[in-house]
Design an enzyme around this catalytic site. Structure first.
Site, PDB file in Angstrom:
ATOM      1  N   ASP A   1       2.963   4.317  -5.164  1.00  0.00           N
ATOM      2  CA  ASP A   1       3.458   5.362  -6.070  1.00  0.00           C
ATOM      3  C   ASP A   1       4.909   5.146  -6.488  1.00  0.00           C
ATOM      4  O   ASP A   1       5.425   5.864  -7.351  1.00  0.00           O
ATOM      5  CB  ASP A   1       3.323   6.738  -5.416  1.00  0.00           C
TER       6      ASP A   1
ATOM      7  N   TYR B   1       0.822  -1.213   0.000  1.00  0.00           N
ATOM      8  CA  TYR B   1       0.000   0.000   0.000  1.00  0.00           C
ATOM      9  C   TYR B   1       0.853   1.259   0.000  1.00  0.00           C
ATOM     10  O   TYR B   1       0.625   2.184  -0.798  1.00  0.00           O
ATOM     11  CB  TYR B   1      -0.936   0.003   1.211  1.00  0.00           C
TER      12      TYR B   1
ATOM     13  N   THR C   1      18.374 -11.597 -43.893  1.00  0.00           N
ATOM     14  CA  THR C   1      17.582 -11.599 -42.661  1.00  0.00           C
ATOM     15  C   THR C   1      17.176 -10.185 -42.261  1.00  0.00           C
ATOM     16  O   THR C   1      16.009  -9.926 -41.948  1.00  0.00           O
ATOM     17  CB  THR C   1      18.363 -12.257 -41.508  1.00  0.00           C
TER      18      THR C   1
ATOM     19  N   SER D   1      25.611 -16.605 -46.440  1.00  0.00           N
ATOM     20  CA  SER D   1      25.547 -15.901 -45.161  1.00  0.00           C
ATOM     21  C   SER D   1      26.093 -14.484 -45.322  1.00  0.00           C
ATOM     22  O   SER D   1      26.941 -14.219 -46.177  1.00  0.00           O
ATOM     23  CB  SER D   1      26.373 -16.666 -44.120  1.00  0.00           C
ATOM     24  N   ARG D   2      25.573 -13.564 -44.517  1.00  0.00           N
ATOM     25  CA  ARG D   2      26.022 -12.169 -44.487  1.00  0.00           C
ATOM     26  C   ARG D   2      25.729 -11.415 -45.791  1.00  0.00           C
ATOM     27  O   ARG D   2      26.498 -10.558 -46.206  1.00  0.00           O
ATOM     28  CB  ARG D   2      27.511 -12.080 -44.136  1.00  0.00           C
ATOM     29  N   THR D   3      24.621 -11.761 -46.393  1.00  0.00           N
ATOM     30  CA  THR D   3      24.201 -10.998 -47.573  1.00  0.00           C
ATOM     31  C   THR D   3      23.102  -9.995 -47.225  1.00  0.00           C
ATOM     32  O   THR D   3      22.635  -9.264 -48.098  1.00  0.00           O
ATOM     33  CB  THR D   3      23.697 -11.940 -48.681  1.00  0.00           C
TER      34      THR D   3
END
Length: 349
Positions: free
Chosen positions: A109, A105, A227, A222-224
């Site tokens: 706040d 209680y 994603t 990969s790494r093109t």
């Protein structure tokens, strides 16, 4: 009529104080309470909270836990003086019968300070509702479990795994929405066929889109940047490595799915046609997971690397997958990347 100071007596282990219209900083008030003329019984925990009251003045609420039961006979024992002006403050004094309720209680706040180790109280055995109300309003999982352990030890022991699972679920925070690290405009080398697919789907309102939109299968090294490009298009479900339709990670309100590095032979066993075919109103049946109703009707961007076990094109070219290849070519476009989707070396996923 005010109580006669000579008749005052406070015998309690837990004390609840309220200083009305008190503007002493909470941390200074805490220090004052610590240095009161305590006898053998001393505070083990104090929490002081500041509340901006409706009368325009701040109030201080305090919870004090003692090492034993007090025997205070001085009604002015808890009076404190402002450190920078001649103003004295006398509190309303009560025994705190339910320390968990008082603690929650007074800090509603969020403006408080504390000192010492709080001792959890589970409330009375006769009122289990109070125990679980206090547990739900605890500050963390461990505090909630401690409240239940103290107030309802039988349930805590007999149903521990269920109790813990339910509490952890209640206190689980929603994951932060994924934010793309690169703007869509930074992908300046996207093949026309990929751009046309995205423009056709995302350039329409939800009502104007096809009942079952076409998906795309993008194969590249990969790494093109495939994603990051796929994930920058809009709100989506990201399925990586395996399928997970748990509501914490999968949303029926997403606009499309990104299926990243999920082996084609695995997807064939699960929901190939449902996901790539943008089918509607189907139910998942993944192992170890509860069935989940999927709204569907959204396309998938399937991302894969070249090579055996990864390439969807190579997988579908196998003789045993001829019928699946025929179906997939009607429901998805195939795109093979010859170069990164960006000009710089920043994006590498």
């Amino acid at each position: 009529m005010p109580r006669n100071p000579k008749s005052f007596r406070l015998a309690a282990r837990n004390i609840f104080l309220t200083y009305p219209q008190c503007d002493i900083p909470k941390d200074e008030a805490l220090q004052m309470l610590q240095t009161l003329s305590w006898s053998v019984v001393k505070p083990t925990y104090i929490r002081v909270a500041r509340e901006e009251h409706s009368d325009g003045f701040p109030h201080l609420h305090c919870l004090i836990q003692l090492s034993g039961k007090s025997n205070i006979k001085d009604a002015r024992f808890f009076d404190i003086t402002h450190p920078r002006r001649s103003a004295n403050f006398h509190p309303n004094i009560q025994a705190a019968k339910d320390t968990n309720a008082v603690k929650n209680y007074i800090t509603k706040d969020g403006d408080y300070c504390e000192s010492g180790q709080y001792k959890v109280s589970g409330g009375t055995k006769a009122n289990k509702d109070d125990v679980y109300h206090n547990a739900v309003n605890a500050g963390c999982v461990e505090e909630a479990l401690a409240i239940i352990r103290a107030g309802d030890p039988k349930t805590f022991i007999v149903s521990y795994h269920n109790v813990r699972a339910n509490i952890e679920r209640l206190f689980t925070k929603a994951p932060e929405p994924w934010a793309p690290p690169f703007q869509l405009s930074s992908f300046t080398n996207v093949p026309d066929e990929m751009s046309s697919w995205a423009d056709d789907y995302f350039g329409r309102s939800a009502a104007a889109r096809a009942e079952r939109p076409i998906s795309i299968i993008v194969e590249g090294d990969s790494r093109t940047g495939k994603t990051m490009w796929a994930r920058a298009l809009g709100p989506h479900n990201y399925l990586s490595g395996h399928l997970d339709f748990n509501s914490k990670v999968f949303s029926n309100n997403a606009e499309y799915n990104v299926i990243d590095d999920i082996a084609p032979h695995y997807l064939k066993l699960k929901h190939w046609k449902e996901l790539i075919g943008a089918q509607r109103d189907w139910q998942s049946n993944c192992k170890y997971g509860k069935p989940v109703q999927i709204k569907g009707g959204i396309p998938s961007i399937v991302l894969c690397n070249p090579g055996e076990g990864s390439s969807y094109i190579s997988f579908l070219n196998k003789e045993e997958n001829a019928s699946l290849r025929a179906w997939t070519t009607k429901n998805a476009k195939f795109i093979t990347l010859e170069a990164p989707l960006y000009q710089s070396t920043a994006q590498d996923c």
